[in-house]
Enzyme design. Structure first.
Site, PDB file in Angstrom:
ATOM      1  N   LYS A 154      -5.772  -0.076   8.524  1.00 49.14           N
ATOM      2  CA  LYS A 154      -6.737   0.177   9.408  1.00 49.14           C
ATOM      3  C   LYS A 154      -8.153  -0.013   9.132  1.00 49.14           C
ATOM      4  O   LYS A 154      -8.973   0.776   8.758  1.00 49.14           O
ATOM      5  CB  LYS A 154      -6.617   1.909   9.797  1.00 49.14           C
ATOM      6  CG  LYS A 154      -6.629   2.142  11.576  1.00 49.14           C
ATOM      7  CD  LYS A 154      -6.185   3.277  11.613  1.00 49.14           C
ATOM      8  CE  LYS A 154      -6.804   4.117  12.845  1.00 49.14           C
ATOM      9  NZ  LYS A 154      -6.623   3.336  14.141  1.00 49.14           N
TER      10      LYS A 154
HETATM   11  N1  PMP Z   1      -1.721   0.708  16.542  1.00 48.78           N
HETATM   12  C1  PMP Z   1      -3.066   0.757  16.287  1.00 48.78           C
HETATM   13  C2  PMP Z   1      -3.689  -0.597  16.510  1.00 48.78           C
HETATM   14  C3  PMP Z   1      -3.784   1.694  16.243  1.00 48.78           C
HETATM   15  O1  PMP Z   1      -5.076   1.614  16.354  1.00 48.78           O
HETATM   16  C4  PMP Z   1      -3.108   3.225  16.442  1.00 48.78           C
HETATM   17  C5  PMP Z   1      -4.051   4.395  16.376  1.00 48.78           C
HETATM   18  N2  PMP Z   1      -4.264   4.718  15.032  1.00 48.78           N
HETATM   19  C6  PMP Z   1      -1.913   3.199  16.392  1.00 48.78           C
HETATM   20  C7  PMP Z   1      -1.263   1.897  16.506  1.00 48.78           C
HETATM   21  C8  PMP Z   1      -0.966   4.376  16.171  1.00 48.78           C
HETATM   22  O2  PMP Z   1      -1.163   5.119  15.129  1.00 48.78           O
HETATM   23  P1  PMP Z   1      -1.037   6.573  14.865  1.00 48.78           P
HETATM   24  O3  PMP Z   1      -0.054   6.941  15.638  1.00 48.78           O
HETATM   25  O4  PMP Z   1      -1.063   6.825  13.391  1.00 48.78           O
HETATM   26  O5  PMP Z   1      -2.373   7.076  15.407  1.00 48.78           O
END
Ligand code: PMP
Length: 308
Positions: A154
């Site tokens: 991320k």
């Molecule tokens: N994809 C992207 C590109 C994101 O930014 C997020 C948010 N964190 C998610 C998927 C979903 O991940 P999570 O459920 O862990 O927040």
């Protein structure tokens, strides 16, 4: 009055005092990895429940590892700091925590090595991110590829890709973008994972489709399997498959579980929220606010009334 606190350079300080310099490497080159963690307010219990906080800090550590960043604090310590920040800040509403491991050195030069690194956490009130049901379109922007910047990390810089897609979607009158990967298969939303239901099966793109491996998604899959007895399949999904899916929904820390009722101006199923999405959504919202005994381990309480 709630007063937001932040963690910066190893100290807890008022958010108003948490500042970084203009030469900070991460600001100039997008060299940071981050997380988003929800603090869901439970009015009845007068407590904030931090959702799967450990899993978020573990993913932060994995993102840091991919970029070769040294994380000075352990996952355990970061969990404790996060709870303390929530306690001290004193919000009685839904909040969002933003941990980040960033290159804090004030030096010029594009690289990942030989630059100082720091970990910060701040928090902010954060109401619903998407409308109750979402109308989506397929973005003209493709999801970044693992061969460019790995999306399973991320990385802040990657979010220009997401921002291009989100802005295009919103300016064209849609709530959210659905991004295809370079192969032309469905990848994810600008900040959400995507699922479809076909013939009673829950189906999502694979981790190799350039998605962020979502913590909300993993939780929803666990609920689908254990509580609804659904079969879950990870495989490539074509854009046109979404047009004939019975149900589509998105998951994410910001978006929670959001039904998608329209894709590219075609109604999903009947155009109403489908029964599987409805059941999963009901289960999910019970769990994240600390109301499910069985899934209490997903919720870390903060603002415990007894200690205030
Ligand atoms: N994809 C992207 C590109 C994101 O930014 C997020 C948010 N964190 C998610 C998927 C979903 O991940 P999570 O459920 O862990 O927040």
């Amino acid at each position: 009055m709630p007063t937001p606190y932040a963690y910066l350079r190893g100290e807890i300080v008022p958010l108003a005092d948490a500042k970084i310099g203009v030469m900070t490497h991460a600001f100039n080159y997008g060299t940071a990895v981050f997380e988003g963690i929800r603090g869901n307010w439970n009015e009845e219990k007068q407590q904030t429940f931090l959702f799967r906080i450990r899993e978020h800090f573990e993913r932060l550590a994995q993102s840091a590892k991919i970029l070769r960043f040294e994380m000075a604090d352990s996952v355990d310590r970061l969990c404790d700091i996060a709870v303390e920040l929530v306690d001290r800040s004193g919000y009685s509403e839904d909040i969002y925590l933003r941990p980040m491991v960033y290159l804090s050195g004030e030096v010029l030069g594009v690289r990942l090595h030989n630059v100082e690194c720091d970990t910060l956490i701040f928090l902010s009130p954060f109401p619903a991110y998407l409308p109750e049901v979402a109308r989506c379109h397929t973005s003209t922007w493709r999801r970044v590829n693992d061969t460019g910047i790995p999306p399973r990390a991320k990385v802040t810089g990657i979010y220009v890709n997401s921002a291009l897609a989100k802005t295009e979607a919103n300016l064209n009158g849609f709530d959210e973008a659905i991004m295809l990967n370079e192969d032309g298969h469905v990848s994810e939303g600008s900040g959400e994972n995507i699922f479809m239901v076909r013939k009673g099966k829950l189906i999502a793109p694979t981790p190799a489709d350039n998605i962020l491996e979502g913590i909300t998604a993993a939780s929803v899959v666990e609920l689908a399997r254990k509580e609804l007895g659904l079969e879950y399949v990870e495989r490539q999904i074509d854009r046109s498959e979404l047009y004939i899916a019975d149900e589509v929904f998105m998951t994410g820390t910001a978006a929670h579980l959001t039904p998608v009722v329209e894709v590219d101006r075609r109604p999903v199923g009947t155009g109403q929220v489908g029964p599987i999405t409805r059941s999963l959504s009901d289960l999910f919202y019970e769990c994240i606010r600390g109301n499910s005994e069985k899934y209490q381990h997903w919720c870390t309480p903060a603002r415990v009334p007894a200690v205030r």
